[in-house]
Scaffold this motif. Structure first.
Motif, PDB file in Angstrom:
ATOM      1  N   LEU A 113     -17.234  53.207-117.136  1.00 14.72           N
ATOM      2  CA  LEU A 113     -18.158  52.415-117.940  1.00 14.72           C
ATOM      3  C   LEU A 113     -19.084  51.628-117.029  1.00 14.72           C
ATOM      4  N   LYS A 114     -20.272  51.370-117.523  1.00 15.29           N
ATOM      5  CA  LYS A 114     -21.221  50.507-116.822  1.00 15.29           C
ATOM      6  C   LYS A 114     -21.614  49.402-117.781  1.00 15.29           C
ATOM      7  N   LEU A 115     -21.188  48.177-117.488  1.00 15.77           N
ATOM      8  CA  LEU A 115     -21.528  47.018-118.309  1.00 15.77           C
ATOM      9  C   LEU A 115     -22.282  46.031-117.436  1.00 15.77           C
ATOM     10  N   GLY A 116     -23.577  45.967-117.605  1.00 16.25           N
ATOM     11  CA  GLY A 116     -24.393  45.145-116.723  1.00 16.25           C
ATOM     12  C   GLY A 116     -24.305  45.644-115.297  1.00 16.25           C
ATOM     13  N   GLU A 117     -23.940  44.738-114.387  1.00 16.72           N
ATOM     14  CA  GLU A 117     -23.809  45.115-112.975  1.00 16.72           C
ATOM     15  C   GLU A 117     -22.413  45.618-112.624  1.00 16.72           C
ATOM     16  N   LEU A 118     -21.532  45.667-113.601  1.00 19.67           N
ATOM     17  CA  LEU A 118     -20.141  46.015-113.350  1.00 19.67           C
ATOM     18  C   LEU A 118     -19.878  47.493-113.573  1.00 19.67           C
ATOM     19  N   ASP A 119     -19.129  48.077-112.638  1.00 14.92           N
ATOM     20  CA  ASP A 119     -18.606  49.434-112.802  1.00 14.92           C
ATOM     21  C   ASP A 119     -17.133  49.321-113.164  1.00 14.92           C
ATOM     22  N   ILE A 120     -16.743  49.971-114.243  1.00 10.10           N
ATOM     23  CA  ILE A 120     -15.382  49.842-114.757  1.00 10.10           C
ATOM     24  C   ILE A 120     -14.777  51.237-114.929  1.00 10.10           C
ATOM     25  N   GLN A 121     -13.629  51.457-114.301  1.00 17.80           N
ATOM     26  CA  GLN A 121     -12.905  52.707-114.454  1.00 17.80           C
ATOM     27  C   GLN A 121     -11.668  52.476-115.319  1.00 17.80           C
ATOM     28  N   VAL A 122     -11.413  53.396-116.229  1.00 10.09           N
ATOM     29  CA  VAL A 122     -10.258  53.319-117.119  1.00 10.09           C
ATOM     30  C   VAL A 122      -9.106  54.088-116.468  1.00 10.09           C
ATOM     31  N   LEU A 123      -8.020  53.392-116.173  1.00  8.85           N
ATOM     32  CA  LEU A 123      -6.907  53.955-115.417  1.00  8.85           C
ATOM     33  C   LEU A 123      -5.694  54.196-116.316  1.00  8.85           C
ATOM     34  N   PRO A 124      -4.897  55.211-116.028  1.00  4.86           N
ATOM     35  CA  PRO A 124      -3.670  55.438-116.806  1.00  4.86           C
ATOM     36  C   PRO A 124      -2.625  54.389-116.470  1.00  4.86           C
ATOM     37  N   ALA A 125      -1.797  54.042-117.445  1.00  7.71           N
ATOM     38  CA  ALA A 125      -0.694  53.108-117.233  1.00  7.71           C
ATOM     39  C   ALA A 125       0.501  53.572-118.053  1.00  7.71           C
ATOM     40  N   GLU A 126       1.653  52.980-117.777  1.00  8.98           N
ATOM     41  CA  GLU A 126       2.909  53.409-118.413  1.00  8.98           C
ATOM     42  C   GLU A 126       3.531  52.238-119.158  1.00  8.98           C
ATOM     43  N   HIS A 127       3.556  52.348-120.495  1.00  8.45           N
ATOM     44  CA  HIS A 127       4.141  51.291-121.321  1.00  8.45           C
ATOM     45  C   HIS A 127       4.752  51.946-122.556  1.00  8.45           C
ATOM     46  N   THR A 128       5.236  51.147-123.496  1.00  7.69           N
ATOM     47  CA  THR A 128       5.906  51.698-124.675  1.00  7.69           C
ATOM     48  C   THR A 128       4.928  52.249-125.705  1.00  7.69           C
ATOM     49  N   VAL A 129       3.655  51.896-125.594  1.00  9.44           N
ATOM     50  CA  VAL A 129       2.593  52.473-126.416  1.00  9.44           C
ATOM     51  C   VAL A 129       1.497  52.950-125.473  1.00  9.44           C
ATOM     52  N   PRO A 130       0.595  53.816-125.937  1.00  9.34           N
ATOM     53  CA  PRO A 130      -0.512  54.229-125.066  1.00  9.34           C
ATOM     54  C   PRO A 130      -1.258  53.019-124.514  1.00  9.34           C
ATOM     55  N   THR A 131      -1.432  53.013-123.198  1.00 12.22           N
ATOM     56  CA  THR A 131      -1.926  51.838-122.479  1.00 12.22           C
ATOM     57  C   THR A 131      -2.831  52.273-121.339  1.00 12.22           C
ATOM     58  N   VAL A 132      -3.791  51.440-121.014  1.00 14.23           N
ATOM     59  CA  VAL A 132      -4.621  51.682-119.837  1.00 14.23           C
ATOM     60  C   VAL A 132      -4.667  50.428-118.970  1.00 14.23           C
ATOM     61  N   GLY A 133      -5.059  50.648-117.722  1.00 14.16           N
ATOM     62  CA  GLY A 133      -5.439  49.566-116.837  1.00 14.16           C
ATOM     63  C   GLY A 133      -6.920  49.722-116.543  1.00 14.16           C
ATOM     64  N   PHE A 134      -7.465  48.799-115.768  1.00 14.76           N
ATOM     65  CA  PHE A 134      -8.887  48.851-115.439  1.00 14.76           C
ATOM     66  C   PHE A 134      -9.103  48.558-113.959  1.00 14.76           C
ATOM     67  N   ARG A 135     -10.089  49.224-113.396  1.00 11.91           N
ATOM     68  CA  ARG A 135     -10.615  48.874-112.075  1.00 11.91           C
ATOM     69  C   ARG A 135     -12.035  48.400-112.293  1.00 11.91           C
ATOM     70  N   VAL A 136     -12.366  47.236-111.766  1.00  8.38           N
ATOM     71  CA  VAL A 136     -13.677  46.622-111.985  1.00  8.38           C
ATOM     72  C   VAL A 136     -14.302  46.311-110.633  1.00  8.38           C
ATOM     73  N   SER A 137     -15.588  46.634-110.491  1.00  8.68           N
ATOM     74  CA  SER A 137     -16.249  46.357-109.210  1.00  8.68           C
ATOM     75  C   SER A 137     -17.728  46.062-109.429  1.00  8.68           C
ATOM     76  N   ASP A 138     -18.283  45.314-108.500  1.00  4.41           N
ATOM     77  CA  ASP A 138     -19.724  45.150-108.372  1.00  4.41           C
ATOM     78  C   ASP A 138     -20.021  44.967-106.893  1.00  4.41           C
ATOM     79  N   LYS A 139     -21.210  44.549-106.554  1.00  3.52           N
ATOM     80  CA  LYS A 139     -21.579  44.461-105.139  1.00  3.52           C
ATOM     81  C   LYS A 139     -20.815  43.372-104.392  1.00  3.52           C
ATOM     82  N   THR A 140     -20.147  42.454-105.123  1.00  3.92           N
ATOM     83  CA  THR A 140     -19.431  41.359-104.466  1.00  3.92           C
ATOM     84  C   THR A 140     -17.967  41.668-104.188  1.00  3.92           C
ATOM     85  N   GLY A 141     -17.400  42.664-104.868  1.00  9.73           N
ATOM     86  CA  GLY A 141     -15.986  42.970-104.660  1.00  9.73           C
ATOM     87  C   GLY A 141     -15.405  43.772-105.801  1.00  9.73           C
ATOM     88  N   SER A 142     -14.080  43.873-105.813  1.00 13.44           N
ATOM     89  CA  SER A 142     -13.418  44.712-106.809  1.00 13.44           C
ATOM     90  C   SER A 142     -11.996  44.215-107.069  1.00 13.44           C
TER      91      SER A 142
END
Length: 258
Positions: A124-153
């Motif tokens: 995803l691209k929201l403004g200046e942010l790049d966001i990746q949807v990551l797989p995760a393991e929980h009792t229901v379908p779940t995701v994690g996120f990786r978020v980055s911009d020019k300042t860090g991640s």
């Protein structure tokens, strides 16, 4: 990039609320009870909500937030989530019985919220942010996120237990500066930890070796009334990582200080 911790607890107490992070001024990651810390002005600034999964401690304040500002909204709030999470919200929350269906109020053309389906691996691209949807393991379908911009991640596991997929997916990108990981239980609670699919320090230790790099490590979803016990065990087991407790009210600004 600025990340404000509104709530980071595995339960509620007078001092703590459940998972909700404010990213910049307009993005919420999860909408647990911690999001009640938002001021009226901050509520109006929310344009996007990224949900990791459907459990109540991560979504419960979304209906209240929308209800508080419904008559004054300047824009539709876009809620990004897995289809499973969206279905749960539609069927069990915004169903006209538990709560009004804000996806058609005030009107279908200009609703209070609009659902946006995401999938694991999506970017995803929201403004200046790049966001990746990551797989995760929980009792229901779940995701994690990786978020980055020019300042860090940073990356957030969401609620998670021992797995390979989150770490493999995160390793496809450049190493993050900060990692936020769920860690709710003690080693003595391994049975409930595995049933509830949450990390405890030893299981997290075994998964962290799968990660490329060694970012700053913050632990979230700590139990409010035995937080010190879990952190003490985590500090011993994860001594090489020097973990810190994610705390309500904390502000993390990128680039991070060493």
């Amino acid at each position: 990039m600025k990340l404000t911790i509104l709530g980071a607890s595995g339960g509620i107490s007078p001092e703590s609320g459940t998972t909700s992070f404010l990213l910049g001024e307009s993005i919420l990651i999860d909408a647990g009870t911690g999001s009640s810390r938002l001021t009226h002005e901050q509520m109006h600034n929310i344009r996007y909500v990224l949900l990791t999964h459907s459990h109540l401690d991560h979504i419960c304040n979304l209906p209240f937030l929308l209800n508080t500002i419904i008559g004054e909204m300047k824009h539709t709030v876009e809620v990004f989530a897995l289809q499973h999470t969206i279905d749960a919200l539609k069927n069990h929350i915004f169903n006209g019985v538990i709560w009004p269906d804000f996806s058609v109020i005030p009107s279908k053309e200009n609703p209070a919220l609009r659902f946006k389906t995401i999938e694991v691996g999506e970017e995803l691209k929201l403004g200046e942010l790049d966001i990746q949807v990551l797989p995760a393991e929980h009792t229901v379908p779940t995701v994690g996120f990786r978020v980055s911009d020019k300042t860090g991640s940073f990356a957030f596991t969401g609620d998670c237990a021992r797995n390979d997929s989150f770490w493999q997916a995160l390793n496809q990108y450049s190493p993050v500066d900060l990692l936020i990981v769920d860690d709710q239980y003690l080693a003595s609670e391994v049975a409930i930890s595995e049933a509830a699919k949450h990390y405890y320090p030893q299981s997290l230790c075994e998964d962290l070796v799968k990660l490329n790099g060694q970012p700053q490590l913050y632990l979230t979803h700590l139990p409010p009334f035995k937080k010190e016990k879990v952190m003490s065990e985590a500090e011993a087991v994860l001594s090489d990582w020097q973990p810190k407790a994610l705390t309500e009210g904390m502000v993390l600004e990128f680039p991070l200080q060493p």
